[in-house]
Design a protein around this motif. Structure first.
Motif, PDB file in Angstrom:
ATOM      1  N   LYS A  33      -7.841  -0.330  -5.097  1.00  0.00           N
ATOM      2  CA  LYS A  33      -7.480   0.286  -3.800  1.00  0.00           C
ATOM      3  C   LYS A  33      -5.964   0.201  -3.675  1.00  0.00           C
ATOM      4  CE  LYS A  33      -9.262   1.839   0.217  1.00  0.00           C
ATOM      5  NZ  LYS A  33      -8.232   2.844   0.359  1.00  0.00           N
ATOM      6  N   VAL A  34      -5.313   1.351  -3.512  1.00  0.00           N
ATOM      7  CA  VAL A  34      -3.849   1.412  -3.610  1.00  0.00           C
ATOM      8  C   VAL A  34      -3.223   2.057  -2.369  1.00  0.00           C
ATOM      9  CG1 VAL A  34      -1.904   2.141  -5.056  1.00  0.00           C
ATOM     10  CG2 VAL A  34      -4.131   1.712  -6.121  1.00  0.00           C
ATOM     11  N   LEU A  35      -2.107   1.468  -1.932  1.00  0.00           N
ATOM     12  CA  LEU A  35      -1.282   2.070  -0.874  1.00  0.00           C
ATOM     13  C   LEU A  35       0.093   2.366  -1.457  1.00  0.00           C
ATOM     14  CD1 LEU A  35      -0.744   2.800   2.139  1.00  0.00           C
ATOM     15  CD2 LEU A  35       0.030   0.434   2.447  1.00  0.00           C
ATOM     16  N   LEU A  36       0.518   3.625  -1.341  1.00  0.00           N
ATOM     17  CA  LEU A  36       1.859   4.036  -1.767  1.00  0.00           C
ATOM     18  C   LEU A  36       2.725   4.152  -0.523  1.00  0.00           C
ATOM     19  CD1 LEU A  36       3.955   5.267  -3.760  1.00  0.00           C
ATOM     20  CD2 LEU A  36       2.789   7.475  -3.461  1.00  0.00           C
ATOM     21  N   ILE A  37       3.880   3.485  -0.527  1.00  0.00           N
ATOM     22  CA  ILE A  37       4.798   3.553   0.610  1.00  0.00           C
ATOM     23  C   ILE A  37       6.043   4.315   0.189  1.00  0.00           C
ATOM     24  CG2 ILE A  37       6.216   2.230   2.233  1.00  0.00           C
ATOM     25  CD1 ILE A  37       4.218  -0.070   1.890  1.00  0.00           C
ATOM     26  N   ASP A  38       6.340   5.385   0.908  1.00  0.00           N
ATOM     27  CA  ASP A  38       7.546   6.175   0.649  1.00  0.00           C
ATOM     28  C   ASP A  38       8.684   5.591   1.481  1.00  0.00           C
ATOM     29  OD1 ASP A  38       9.445   8.042   0.032  1.00  0.00           O
ATOM     30  OD2 ASP A  38       8.170   9.783   0.411  1.00  0.00           O
ATOM     31  N   SER A  39       9.602   4.895   0.796  1.00  0.00           N
ATOM     32  CA  SER A  39      10.726   4.259   1.478  1.00  0.00           C
ATOM     33  C   SER A  39      12.045   4.931   1.110  1.00  0.00           C
ATOM     34  CB  SER A  39      10.764   2.763   1.122  1.00  0.00           C
ATOM     35  OG  SER A  39      11.758   2.111   1.879  1.00  0.00           O
ATOM     36  N   ASP A  40      11.959   6.199   0.733  1.00  0.00           N
ATOM     37  CA  ASP A  40      13.129   6.984   0.351  1.00  0.00           C
ATOM     38  C   ASP A  40      13.271   8.152   1.326  1.00  0.00           C
ATOM     39  OD1 ASP A  40      15.032   8.608  -0.809  1.00  0.00           O
ATOM     40  OD2 ASP A  40      14.167   8.568  -2.814  1.00  0.00           O
ATOM     41  N   PRO A  41      14.414   8.263   2.026  1.00  0.00           N
ATOM     42  CA  PRO A  41      14.594   9.356   3.001  1.00  0.00           C
ATOM     43  C   PRO A  41      14.407  10.760   2.406  1.00  0.00           C
ATOM     44  CG  PRO A  41      16.332   7.726   3.255  1.00  0.00           C
ATOM     45  CD  PRO A  41      15.576   7.346   2.010  1.00  0.00           C
ATOM     46  N   GLN A  42      14.511  10.886   1.081  1.00  0.00           N
ATOM     47  CA  GLN A  42      14.266  12.201   0.462  1.00  0.00           C
ATOM     48  C   GLN A  42      12.791  12.600   0.520  1.00  0.00           C
ATOM     49  OE1 GLN A  42      16.720  12.856  -3.311  1.00  0.00           O
ATOM     50  NE2 GLN A  42      16.987  10.667  -2.994  1.00  0.00           N
ATOM     51  N   ALA A  43      11.929  11.610   0.772  1.00  0.00           N
ATOM     52  CA  ALA A  43      10.482  11.829   0.992  1.00  0.00           C
ATOM     53  C   ALA A  43       9.790  12.536  -0.167  1.00  0.00           C
ATOM     54  CB  ALA A  43      10.250  12.602   2.302  1.00  0.00           C
ATOM     55  N   ASN A  44      10.259  12.305  -1.394  1.00  0.00           N
ATOM     56  CA  ASN A  44       9.654  12.981  -2.548  1.00  0.00           C
ATOM     57  C   ASN A  44       8.248  12.477  -2.868  1.00  0.00           C
ATOM     58  OD1 ASN A  44      11.875  14.621  -2.918  1.00  0.00           O
ATOM     59  ND2 ASN A  44      12.868  13.267  -4.367  1.00  0.00           N
ATOM     60  N   SER A  45       7.985  11.196  -2.604  1.00  0.00           N
ATOM     61  CA  SER A  45       6.624  10.690  -2.830  1.00  0.00           C
ATOM     62  C   SER A  45       5.646  11.339  -1.852  1.00  0.00           C
ATOM     63  CB  SER A  45       6.577   9.163  -2.660  1.00  0.00           C
ATOM     64  OG  SER A  45       6.977   8.523  -3.850  1.00  0.00           O
ATOM     65  N   THR A  46       6.123  11.577  -0.636  1.00  0.00           N
ATOM     66  CA  THR A  46       5.279  12.198   0.393  1.00  0.00           C
ATOM     67  C   THR A  46       4.893  13.619  -0.018  1.00  0.00           C
ATOM     68  OG1 THR A  46       6.341  10.862   2.104  1.00  0.00           O
ATOM     69  CG2 THR A  46       5.200  12.848   2.839  1.00  0.00           C
ATOM     70  N   SER A  47       5.894  14.422  -0.398  1.00  0.00           N
ATOM     71  CA  SER A  47       5.594  15.803  -0.813  1.00  0.00           C
ATOM     72  C   SER A  47       4.883  15.825  -2.164  1.00  0.00           C
ATOM     73  CB  SER A  47       6.870  16.647  -0.869  1.00  0.00           C
ATOM     74  OG  SER A  47       7.821  16.067  -1.734  1.00  0.00           O
ATOM     75  N   GLY A  48       5.161  14.823  -3.004  1.00  0.00           N
ATOM     76  CA  GLY A  48       4.564  14.762  -4.343  1.00  0.00           C
ATOM     77  C   GLY A  48       3.072  14.523  -4.349  1.00  0.00           C
TER      78      GLY A  48
END
Length: 265
Positions: A33-48
């Motif tokens: 069970k995994v949680l990914l946290i996007d801590s980059d203002p570019q938000a690339n993990s979010t869109s990715g």
């Protein structure tokens, strides 16, 4: 027991976000069970992973400043067993707003305390800087993965990052360890790639992951579809590389947990 891993390197373009997204997805496929946290203002993990950061109302920023609980920010992704705390453009303001905050380096750690037991692994995608956002990630993490691209300036700045990690270990997080150095963007055709691999392994030996991430077209194009590599093309070299990395991390941590339990008995 939950393992929190930060993916950090102050250099941009080394494969941090690619690693954060696809390692998280592969751990999920391997039934963690995994949680990914996007801590980059570019938000690339979010869109990715398929979300529009402009539509995000509650994310990492709101958790850091204490406006919302972490549980309110969690989104379920289309990748198996993978949740996300997204980023939006407001995260840029956190660097300024947290300057005068009390215990400003521990905002993320406090926020995660309420939800971390819901997950086996929490992966934090850090900004390409050593600012307050990255300090928060490293203060909250149990370990850090440092991606290093197999290119000419690979080791440039690495000493500075390792020094920063040492300072954080001394002042903010005694338990922080280096999970490993991850060689990325490896091209078998280039002599330079092989030289970088040799140099990094000679310098850092056991700190380097056995898994090497190869340059791979499918890996590069999957974020434009808002998909992890596992969903985009599970048979690609990139998917196999990240599955190997996930297996390596799981095996290593299960061994550590087993030894720790034996010592406590």
């Amino acid at each position: 027991m939950t393992k929190i891993i930060a993916i950090a390197n102050q250099k941009g373009g080394v494969g941090k976000t690619t690693t954060a997204i696809n390692l998280s997805a592969c751990l999920g496929v391997l039934e963690k069970k995994v949680l990914l946290i996007d801590s980059d203002p570019q938000a690339n993990s979010t869109s990715g992973v398929g979300f529009d950061y402009e539509q995000i109302k509650i994310g990492t920023y709101e958790c850091l400043i204490g406006k919302n609980q972490a549980s309110e920010a969690v989104l379920h992704t289309s990748s198996p067993n993978l949740d996300l705390i997204p980023a939006n453009i407001d995260l840029v303001a956190a660097e300024i707003e947290l300057v005068d905050a009390k215990e400003r380096e521990f905002c993320l750690r406090k926020s995660l305390d309420t939800i971390k037991d819901n997950y086996d692994y929490i992966i934090i995608d850090c900004a390409p800087s050593l600012g307050i956002l990255t300090l928060n990630a490293l203060a909250a993490a149990d370990s850090v993965i440092v991606p290093i691209q197999c290119e000419y300036f690979a080791l440039e700045g690495l000493g500075k990052l390792l020094n920063t990690i040492k300072i954080i270990q001394q002042r903010l997080n005694n338990n922080l360890v280096i999970e490993g150095l991850l060689l990325t963007m490896y091209d078998t055709r280039l002599r330079l790639s092989n030289q970088v691999v040799e140099e990094v392994k000679t310098h850092f030996q056991d700190m380097v992951f056995k898994t090497i991430i190869h340059r791979n077209v499918r890996l590069g194009e999957s974020p434009s579809y808002g998909e992890t590599i596992i969903i985009h093309d599970a048979a690609s070299k990139g998917a196999i590389n990240y599955l190997n990395l996930a297996n390596e991390i799981i095996t290593k941590n299960e061994k550590i947990n087993l030894e720790s339990n034996q010592e406590n008995e």
